[in-house]
Design an enzyme around this catalytic site. Structure first.
Site, PDB file in Angstrom:
ATOM      1  N   GLY A  48      20.733  57.075  49.077  1.00  0.00           N
ATOM      2  CA  GLY A  48      21.514  55.859  49.320  1.00  0.00           C
ATOM      3  C   GLY A  48      20.977  54.891  50.351  1.00  0.00           C
ATOM      4  O   GLY A  48      21.220  53.691  50.257  1.00  0.00           O
ATOM      5  N   GLU A 102      21.585  55.839  57.732  1.00  0.00           N
ATOM      6  CA  GLU A 102      22.502  56.253  56.664  1.00  0.00           C
ATOM      7  C   GLU A 102      23.061  55.027  55.952  1.00  0.00           C
ATOM      8  O   GLU A 102      23.199  53.963  56.551  1.00  0.00           O
ATOM      9  CB  GLU A 102      23.674  57.041  57.270  1.00  0.00           C
ATOM     10  CG  GLU A 102      23.569  58.551  57.114  1.00  0.00           C
ATOM     11  CD  GLU A 102      23.825  59.036  55.688  1.00  0.00           C
ATOM     12  OE1 GLU A 102      23.591  58.294  54.710  1.00  0.00           O
ATOM     13  OE2 GLU A 102      24.272  60.179  55.564  1.00  0.00           O
ATOM     14  N   ASP A 103      23.422  55.216  54.699  1.00  0.00           N
ATOM     15  CA  ASP A 103      24.062  54.121  53.966  1.00  0.00           C
ATOM     16  C   ASP A 103      25.537  54.016  54.336  1.00  0.00           C
ATOM     17  O   ASP A 103      26.047  52.932  54.586  1.00  0.00           O
ATOM     18  CB  ASP A 103      23.886  54.297  52.448  1.00  0.00           C
ATOM     19  CG  ASP A 103      24.309  55.681  51.951  1.00  0.00           C
ATOM     20  OD1 ASP A 103      24.591  56.583  52.782  1.00  0.00           O
ATOM     21  OD2 ASP A 103      24.347  55.886  50.724  1.00  0.00           O
ATOM     22  N   ASP A 106      31.475  58.567  55.781  1.00  0.00           N
ATOM     23  CA  ASP A 106      32.820  58.702  55.225  1.00  0.00           C
ATOM     24  C   ASP A 106      33.603  59.650  56.140  1.00  0.00           C
ATOM     25  O   ASP A 106      34.137  59.237  57.162  1.00  0.00           O
ATOM     26  CB  ASP A 106      32.651  59.227  53.791  1.00  0.00           C
ATOM     27  CG  ASP A 106      33.901  59.142  52.954  1.00  0.00           C
ATOM     28  OD1 ASP A 106      34.970  59.517  53.448  1.00  0.00           O
ATOM     29  OD2 ASP A 106      33.824  58.724  51.785  1.00  0.00           O
ATOM     30  N   LYS A 134      33.693  54.323  57.075  1.00  0.00           N
ATOM     31  CA  LYS A 134      35.101  54.325  56.662  1.00  0.00           C
ATOM     32  C   LYS A 134      35.904  54.972  57.788  1.00  0.00           C
ATOM     33  O   LYS A 134      36.066  56.199  57.810  1.00  0.00           O
ATOM     34  CB  LYS A 134      35.271  55.128  55.362  1.00  0.00           C
ATOM     35  CG  LYS A 134      34.588  54.503  54.147  1.00  0.00           C
ATOM     36  CD  LYS A 134      34.787  55.364  52.898  1.00  0.00           C
ATOM     37  CE  LYS A 134      34.198  54.710  51.672  1.00  0.00           C
ATOM     38  NZ  LYS A 134      34.257  55.585  50.475  1.00  0.00           N
ATOM     39  N   VAL A 156      32.520  52.423  47.156  1.00  0.00           N
ATOM     40  CA  VAL A 156      31.642  51.261  47.080  1.00  0.00           C
ATOM     41  C   VAL A 156      30.284  51.609  46.486  1.00  0.00           C
ATOM     42  O   VAL A 156      29.828  52.753  46.574  1.00  0.00           O
ATOM     43  CB  VAL A 156      31.450  50.597  48.465  1.00  0.00           C
ATOM     44  CG1 VAL A 156      32.741  49.980  48.959  1.00  0.00           C
ATOM     45  CG2 VAL A 156      30.896  51.593  49.488  1.00  0.00           C
ATOM     46  N   ASP A 162      25.385  54.262  44.999  1.00  0.00           N
ATOM     47  CA  ASP A 162      25.475  54.429  43.560  1.00  0.00           C
ATOM     48  C   ASP A 162      26.805  54.978  43.077  1.00  0.00           C
ATOM     49  O   ASP A 162      27.536  55.632  43.820  1.00  0.00           O
ATOM     50  CB  ASP A 162      24.414  55.438  43.111  1.00  0.00           C
ATOM     51  CG  ASP A 162      24.764  56.853  43.579  1.00  0.00           C
ATOM     52  OD1 ASP A 162      24.883  57.045  44.804  1.00  0.00           O
ATOM     53  OD2 ASP A 162      24.967  57.736  42.729  1.00  0.00           O
ATOM     54  N   ARG A 168      22.495  51.003  42.288  1.00  0.00           N
ATOM     55  CA  ARG A 168      21.723  50.942  43.538  1.00  0.00           C
ATOM     56  C   ARG A 168      20.959  49.634  43.700  1.00  0.00           C
ATOM     57  O   ARG A 168      20.650  49.224  44.807  1.00  0.00           O
ATOM     58  CB  ARG A 168      20.707  52.092  43.596  1.00  0.00           C
ATOM     59  CG  ARG A 168      21.325  53.472  43.657  1.00  0.00           C
ATOM     60  CD  ARG A 168      20.260  54.498  44.019  1.00  0.00           C
ATOM     61  NE  ARG A 168      20.643  55.865  43.721  1.00  0.00           N
ATOM     62  CZ  ARG A 168      21.387  56.633  44.507  1.00  0.00           C
ATOM     63  NH1 ARG A 168      21.843  56.163  45.653  1.00  0.00           N
ATOM     64  NH2 ARG A 168      21.687  57.872  44.158  1.00  0.00           N
TER      65      ARG A 168
END
Ligand code: XMP
Ligand code: MG
Length: 178
Positions: A48, A102-103, A106, A134, A156, A162, A168
């Site tokens: 990601g 990091e993308d 969570d 988040k 998202v 993805d 992506r």
């Protein structure tokens, strides 16, 4: 494109390409300032983060290396909760300053795993940069140091993220329309 369909779901634009670009520049500026004079190993977490890592890294000016590690804890649209090992670390990180890219963060579980494993490998300092966080889902003890956008608990995609492998390549971030 305001709306896209991936497999069986519809997504609407949430964070536009231009906003992301500006934020990435700002984050890189902070990292350049904070870590000035240090030698850094940037570690992008695959898959990601590849796009964010590329854009962020090209804006950094530190003496540094970039590498990518793999670790997946997510399938479909809900967290599996299982923990996976970091794989692919060949670079020497003992005594080094590491910036994890990091993308999205969570629950924070993945971040915790990564952080523990990098410290086990002898990293002197571990900083974390994430494009998205988040906050309502976050339950971890390792907080990201650099956060692009705080977002609600929506699923998202885009800009590297993805839905079952798709989406992506979207230059903006999209959220699931429910
Ligand atoms: P935890 O809960 O460990 O999860 O912080 C982090 C990982 O979960 C994935 N993730 C997402 N992937 N859209 C995605 O495409 C999302 O909305 C999303 N939320 C979590 C992601 O791989 C991240 O590394
Ligand atoms: Mg994913």
């Amino acid at each position: 494109m305001d709306r896209v369909r991936l497999i069986d779901k519809d997504f609407g634009v949430f964070i536009a390409e231009k906003e992301i670009k500006e934020k990435v520049e700002a984050l890189a500026g902070m990292i350049n300032t904070d870590l000035e004079g240090e030698e850094v190993v940037f570690i992008g977490i695959l898959n990601g983060s590849f796009m964010f890592a590329a854009d962020l890294y090209r804006r950094t000016t530190l003496k540094s290396q970039l590498t990518f590690l793999k670790l997946a804890s997510y399938s479909g649209t809900s967290s599996t909760g299982e923990v996976k090992k970091l794989i692919g670390l060949n670079e020497q990180i003992r005594g080094k300053t590491v910036v994890v890219i990091e993308d999205i963060v969570d629950t924070g579980r993945t971040l915790e795993d990564i952080s523990i494993q990098l410290k086990e490998q002898g990293a002197a300092m571990v900083r974390i940069a994430t494009l998205l966080l988040k906050p309502d889902a976050f339950r971890g003890s390792v907080r990201p140091d650099y956060v692009g956008f705080e977002i609600p608990n929506d699923f998202v995609v885009g800009y590297g993220l993805d839905y079952n492998g798709f989406g992506r390549n979207l230059p903006s971030v999209y959220k699931l329309i429910t």
